[in-house]
Design an enzyme around this catalytic site. Structure first.
Site, PDB file in Angstrom:
ATOM      1  N   ASP A 170     -18.639  16.616 -23.903  1.00 57.70           N
ATOM      2  CA  ASP A 170     -19.783  17.438 -24.311  1.00 57.70           C
ATOM      3  C   ASP A 170     -19.743  18.760 -23.560  1.00 57.70           C
ATOM      4  O   ASP A 170     -19.858  19.840 -24.137  1.00 57.70           O
ATOM      5  CB  ASP A 170     -21.086  16.678 -24.014  1.00 57.70           C
ATOM      6  CG  ASP A 170     -22.317  17.501 -24.346  1.00 57.70           C
ATOM      7  OD1 ASP A 170     -22.332  18.108 -25.430  1.00 57.70           O
ATOM      8  OD2 ASP A 170     -23.244  17.545 -23.521  1.00 57.70           O
ATOM      9  N   LYS A 197     -12.867  11.465 -13.571  1.00 57.00           N
ATOM     10  CA  LYS A 197     -13.278  11.732 -12.191  1.00 57.00           C
ATOM     11  C   LYS A 197     -12.870  10.490 -11.395  1.00 57.00           C
ATOM     12  O   LYS A 197     -13.697   9.807 -10.772  1.00 57.00           O
ATOM     13  CB  LYS A 197     -14.798  12.004 -12.155  1.00 57.00           C
ATOM     14  CG  LYS A 197     -15.319  12.496 -10.822  1.00 57.00           C
ATOM     15  CD  LYS A 197     -14.945  13.936 -10.494  1.00 57.00           C
ATOM     16  CE  LYS A 197     -15.371  14.286  -9.083  1.00 57.00           C
ATOM     17  NZ  LYS A 197     -14.925  15.627  -8.652  1.00 57.00           N
ATOM     18  N   ASP A 243     -18.251  22.795 -24.989  1.00 58.25           N
ATOM     19  CA  ASP A 243     -19.040  24.036 -24.996  1.00 58.25           C
ATOM     20  C   ASP A 243     -18.270  25.146 -24.283  1.00 58.25           C
ATOM     21  O   ASP A 243     -18.224  26.283 -24.731  1.00 58.25           O
ATOM     22  CB  ASP A 243     -20.389  23.834 -24.279  1.00 58.25           C
ATOM     23  CG  ASP A 243     -21.527  23.541 -25.248  1.00 58.25           C
ATOM     24  OD1 ASP A 243     -21.271  22.868 -26.272  1.00 58.25           O
ATOM     25  OD2 ASP A 243     -22.667  23.978 -24.985  1.00 58.25           O
ATOM     26  N   TYR A 253     -23.943   8.118 -22.214  1.00 58.16           N
ATOM     27  CA  TYR A 253     -24.915   8.361 -23.280  1.00 58.16           C
ATOM     28  C   TYR A 253     -25.521   7.052 -23.795  1.00 58.16           C
ATOM     29  O   TYR A 253     -26.616   7.061 -24.353  1.00 58.16           O
ATOM     30  CB  TYR A 253     -24.244   9.065 -24.463  1.00 58.16           C
ATOM     31  CG  TYR A 253     -24.190  10.571 -24.371  1.00 58.16           C
ATOM     32  CD1 TYR A 253     -23.627  11.200 -23.276  1.00 58.16           C
ATOM     33  CD2 TYR A 253     -24.691  11.362 -25.412  1.00 58.16           C
ATOM     34  CE1 TYR A 253     -23.557  12.580 -23.220  1.00 58.16           C
ATOM     35  CE2 TYR A 253     -24.623  12.736 -25.357  1.00 58.16           C
ATOM     36  CZ  TYR A 253     -24.059  13.347 -24.262  1.00 58.16           C
ATOM     37  OH  TYR A 253     -23.993  14.705 -24.215  1.00 58.16           O
ATOM     38  N   ASP A 310     -13.717  18.482 -12.798  1.00 61.27           N
ATOM     39  CA  ASP A 310     -14.075  19.765 -12.174  1.00 61.27           C
ATOM     40  C   ASP A 310     -12.900  20.740 -12.248  1.00 61.27           C
ATOM     41  O   ASP A 310     -13.057  21.918 -12.566  1.00 61.27           O
ATOM     42  CB  ASP A 310     -14.559  19.569 -10.723  1.00 61.27           C
ATOM     43  CG  ASP A 310     -13.677  18.646  -9.899  1.00 61.27           C
ATOM     44  OD1 ASP A 310     -12.764  17.999 -10.459  1.00 61.27           O
ATOM     45  OD2 ASP A 310     -13.893  18.569  -8.671  1.00 61.27           O
TER      46      ASP A 310
HETATM   47  C1  IPM Z   1     -23.346  17.933 -29.025  1.00 62.15           C
HETATM   48  C2  IPM Z   1     -24.785  18.014 -28.586  1.00 62.15           C
HETATM   49  C3  IPM Z   1     -25.374  16.618 -28.562  1.00 62.15           C
HETATM   50  C4  IPM Z   1     -24.591  15.807 -27.551  1.00 62.15           C
HETATM   51  C5  IPM Z   1     -26.874  16.567 -28.249  1.00 62.15           C
HETATM   52  C6  IPM Z   1     -27.682  17.423 -29.197  1.00 62.15           C
HETATM   53  C7  IPM Z   1     -27.398  15.160 -28.222  1.00 62.15           C
HETATM   54  O1  IPM Z   1     -24.878  18.654 -27.360  1.00 62.15           O
HETATM   55  O2  IPM Z   1     -23.101  17.441 -30.153  1.00 62.15           O
HETATM   56  O3  IPM Z   1     -22.475  18.367 -28.281  1.00 62.15           O
HETATM   57  O4  IPM Z   1     -24.849  15.884 -26.348  1.00 62.15           O
HETATM   58  O5  IPM Z   1     -23.709  15.075 -27.977  1.00 62.15           O
HETATM   59 MG    MG Z   2     -23.030  19.496 -26.680  1.00 63.57          MG
END
Ligand code: IPM
Ligand code: MG
Length: 351
Positions: A245, A189, A249, A142, A221
């Site tokens: 990240d 990885k 999710d 990032y 993975d």
């Molecule tokens: C998160 C989001 C952010 C990230 C984006 C919006 C930049 O996906 O907080 O997980 O990738 O960190």
């Molecule tokens: Mg995110």
């Protein structure tokens, strides 16, 4: 106690969900005799609209002085045409970096009442889901060197980690594991990436200071696969920025609704940043149907960070009570249907 809280409501459903969380915090202040001052600042798309940039200097200054920062969400199609370095997301990355928030904690727990909403089979969920994703937040790909070639025909981003960066986030993971089930699974990885080999080596070194904690290494993975096969095997999942990240999710969806999960970002600044895991959901903004629970629980994490632990537990208990009473925003599945504002009020009333 007097506390100064900066609210970065942001875009989309941000103002609605932070509105509900602020109502809950006001009730906490009343009940426990505190004085919370709320200072609203712009960040993200709303800041681009007002100031031309996603992270105005005055927002950074206010956050640096605050006792805590509560964030809604940023972004939306309205700002899609912005150049890459002036997008709403840049505001979020910028504030994380400016405040030195290197540790992002994303707990994924399942509320038994909401198990129906999980895509996993009951036989898998029965074993329990209580995963703490510890994501490195201000390093890795990032923030590494990046560029687009002059002719626009190639581009690169770079994954870079130093031993110091890995060490400090690994310590956070091990310290947390000591208060939990004493298991750290470190994601990398290392079969392909040099940066992952450094990550693995450094985490292994830090582990020597925590003889009681079991450490496992897992390729990213495989981690993605294991999370849906049997999430109960994970306690603390330690991840570099981008892997965290993605896996957070995935972990959140296992619990049924991404609308339920809060996160905290901590680091070198006294003020942590507290936000829901989900995004700004522009498609449902302004309709009073968003789920404010993730943001309310983020506010509880902020109270913990201010050493107001009884108050934090009261908020969590109020949320649990409202869920047990059957109240549901649309994302939570069938139940007594309520909107965002009413959900906030119910939780506040339960304090
Ligand atoms: C998160 C989001 C952010 C990230 C984006 C919006 C930049 O996906 O907080 O997980 O990738 O960190
Ligand atoms: Mg995110």
């Amino acid at each position: 106690m007097k506390k100064n809280i900066v609210v970065l409501a942001g875009d989309g459903i941000g103002p609605e969900i932070t509105g509900a969380a602020v109502e809950v915090l006001r009730r906490v202040a009343e009940k426990y005799g505190h004085e919370f001052a709320f200072d609203y600042k712009d960040m993200g798309g709303c800041a681009i609209d007002r100031f031309g940039v996603p992270l105005p200097g005055e927002t950074v200054d206010a956050c640096k002085k605050a006792d805590g920062v509560l964030l809604g969400a940023v972004g939306g199609p309205k700002w899609d045409a912005q150049p890459a370095d002036n997008r709403p997301e840049k505001g979020l990355l910028g504030i994380r970096s400016a405040l030195g928030l290197y540790a992002n904690l994303r707990p994924a727990v399942i509320y038994p009442e909401l198990a129906d909403a999980s895509p996993l089979k009951p036989s898998v969920l029965e074993r329990g889901v209580d995963v703490m994703v510890v994501r490195e937040l201000i390093g890795g790909i990032y923030f590494g060197p990046r560029a687009v070639s002059e002719d626009g025909q190639s581009a690169y981003d770079t994954e870079v980690y130093s031993v110091g960066e890995v060490r400090r986030i690994a310590k956070v993971a091990f310290d947390l594991a000591m208060t939990r089930r004493k298991k750290v699974t470190s994601v990398d990885k290392a079969n392909v990436l040099l940066s992952s080999r450094l990550w693995r080596r450094t985490v292994t070194e830090v582990a020597r200071d925590y003889p009681e904690v079991e450490l496992n290494h897992i390729y990213v993975d495989n981690a993605a696969m294991q999370l849906v096969r049997d999430p109960s095997q994970f306690d603390v999942l330690l991840c570099p920025n981008m892997f965290g990240d993605i896996l957070s999710d995935e972990a959140s969806q296992i619990t049924g609704s991404i609308g339920m999960l809060p996160s905290s970002s901590l680091g070198t600044c006294k003020a942590g940043l507290f936000e829901p895991i989900h995004g700004s959901a522009p498609d449902i903004a302004g309709q009073d149907i968003a789920n404010p629970i993730a943001t309310v629980l983020a506010a509880a994490m902020m109270l913990d960070n201010m050493e107001l632990h009884d108050e934090a537990r009261a908020v969590e208990k109020a949320v649990g009570g409202v869920i047990a009473a059957g109240y549901r925003t649309p994302d939570m599945g069938a139940g007594r249907r309520v909107g965002c504002r009413e959900m906030g009020r119910l939780i506040a009333d339960a304090i």
